[in-house]
Design a protein around this motif. Structure first.
Motif, PDB file in Angstrom:
ATOM      1  N   GLU A 102     -25.648 -17.670   0.876  1.00 14.93           N
ATOM      2  CA  GLU A 102     -26.124 -17.836  -0.496  1.00 14.93           C
ATOM      3  C   GLU A 102     -25.279 -17.017  -1.469  1.00 14.93           C
ATOM      4  OE1 GLU A 102     -30.181 -16.671  -0.549  1.00 14.93           O
ATOM      5  OE2 GLU A 102     -30.802 -18.207   0.899  1.00 14.93           O
ATOM      6  N   ASP A 124     -27.978 -24.075   5.716  1.00 18.53           N
ATOM      7  CA  ASP A 124     -29.300 -23.509   5.928  1.00 18.53           C
ATOM      8  C   ASP A 124     -30.102 -24.308   6.940  1.00 18.53           C
ATOM      9  OD1 ASP A 124     -30.019 -22.266   2.572  1.00 18.53           O
ATOM     10  OD2 ASP A 124     -28.677 -21.590   4.132  1.00 18.53           O
ATOM     11  N   ARG A 144     -27.940 -16.304   6.432  1.00 17.21           N
ATOM     12  CA  ARG A 144     -28.230 -17.277   5.369  1.00 17.21           C
ATOM     13  C   ARG A 144     -28.060 -16.626   4.001  1.00 17.21           C
ATOM     14  NH1 ARG A 144     -32.290 -19.435   8.751  1.00 17.21           N
ATOM     15  NH2 ARG A 144     -33.887 -18.106   7.817  1.00 17.21           N
ATOM     16  N   ARG A 190     -21.984 -18.671  -1.972  1.00 16.41           N
ATOM     17  CA  ARG A 190     -22.111 -19.885  -2.776  1.00 16.41           C
ATOM     18  C   ARG A 190     -22.294 -19.547  -4.248  1.00 16.41           C
ATOM     19  NH1 ARG A 190     -25.883 -22.321   0.201  1.00 16.41           N
ATOM     20  NH2 ARG A 190     -27.637 -21.588  -1.062  1.00 16.41           N
ATOM     21  N   GLU A 191     -23.073 -18.491  -4.527  1.00 15.58           N
ATOM     22  CA  GLU A 191     -23.408 -18.174  -5.916  1.00 15.58           C
ATOM     23  C   GLU A 191     -22.350 -17.342  -6.621  1.00 15.58           C
ATOM     24  OE1 GLU A 191     -27.243 -16.396  -5.924  1.00 15.58           O
ATOM     25  OE2 GLU A 191     -28.222 -18.137  -5.012  1.00 15.58           O
TER      26      GLU A 191
END
Length: 262
Positions: A164, A248, A160, A167-168
């Motif tokens: 993240e 998620d 996860r 994605r960021e």
């Protein structure tokens, strides 16, 4: 242009052909997972892409100026060696305190900076390795079975975190994994490897391929069904992220699927 591409890659070790005519690519911002049984050449392929192994045939093409972060399989550290996590982040190049603190915070372990590497739990250790890989602000993150030795909750939490970070930051991810639930929940593309590429595509497509079933058995049907369920019913949770798959929300269910169909 792809970030990295292998064209007709063949690798021979001790006179034995480990990889035969492998062709693949990784595009900016995508998560690609390589699956395969033990001895299928997964780690060998990563070493070739990293430039550690020279191919017998074919070539590896990297985008000019490509920055790569690498997270190996669990690294062995002598517990008697005095090495704090903060000091580890400055190997081989000195890292500013603020950057080191930010990297540890980014991977969720800001409290370990002053702790000895040999005293960290498996999950903390892997997150420190990830922090070190991210310090170079990579375009591509390469992970070689980074959750070996972690329990299932630890695996799910680590992957996860990878999602993240993607994605960021927009970093592309190429990872070797044996975790079918991770592949179902996290990957944009899956490559099945067994000395050569057996099949390749989205998780939904690959999971129904005969070659995939031959490698991993029919127990994968449950994981596929839950993958479809998660993706078909989780879109309300997306908030405009570039690769919104509701990731998620999928891990606990797919882990259960893997358990039920083991």
């Amino acid at each position: 242009m792809s970030l990295i591409e292998a064209k007709g890659l063949s690798i021979r070790l001790d006179g034995h052909e480990v990889l035969s005519r492998v062709t693949l690519r990784v595009e900016a911002g995508e998560i690609v997972t390589i699956l395969g049984p033990n001895g299928s050449g997964k780690s060998t392929l990563l070493r070739a892409l990293l430039g550690i192994l020279r191919p017998a045939e074919g070539e590896v093409i990297r985008q000019a100026g490509l920055r790569v972060g690498y997270v190996p399989q669990r690294l062995s550290v002598d517990r008697s060696l005095p090495m704090t996590a903060r000091r580890f982040l400055s190997l081989p190049h000195r890292v500013a305190d603020a950057d080191a603190a930010a990297a540890l915070a980014r991977v969720g372990v800001p409290e370990v900076a002053a702790r000895q590497m040999g005293d960290l739990s498996g999950g903390q250790f892997q997150r420190v390795l990830l922090a070190r890989a991210l310090l170079s602000r990579p375009d591509l993150l390469i992970l070689d079975e980074p959750t070996q030795g972690l329990d299932q909750p630890g695996e799910a939490a680590f992957y996860r975190l990878i999602e993240e970070v993607r994605r960021e930051t927009g970093v592309a991810v190429l990872m070797v994994s044996h975790d079918l639930h991770v592949v179902m929940a996290a990957s944009d593309r899956v490559i099945c490897l067994n000395g050569h590429i057996c099949c390749e595509g989205t998780p939904r497509v690959v999971s129904t391929a005969p070659e995939y079933r031959a490698l991993f058995g029919l127990g994968t049907q449950g994981a596929l069904a839950l993958y479809q369920h998660v993706h078909d019913h989780s879109h309300d949770h997306d908030h405009g992220h570039g690769h919104g798959h509701g990731h998620d929300h999928g891990h606990p269910h797919v882990q259960q699927a893997e358990h039920d169909h083991a």
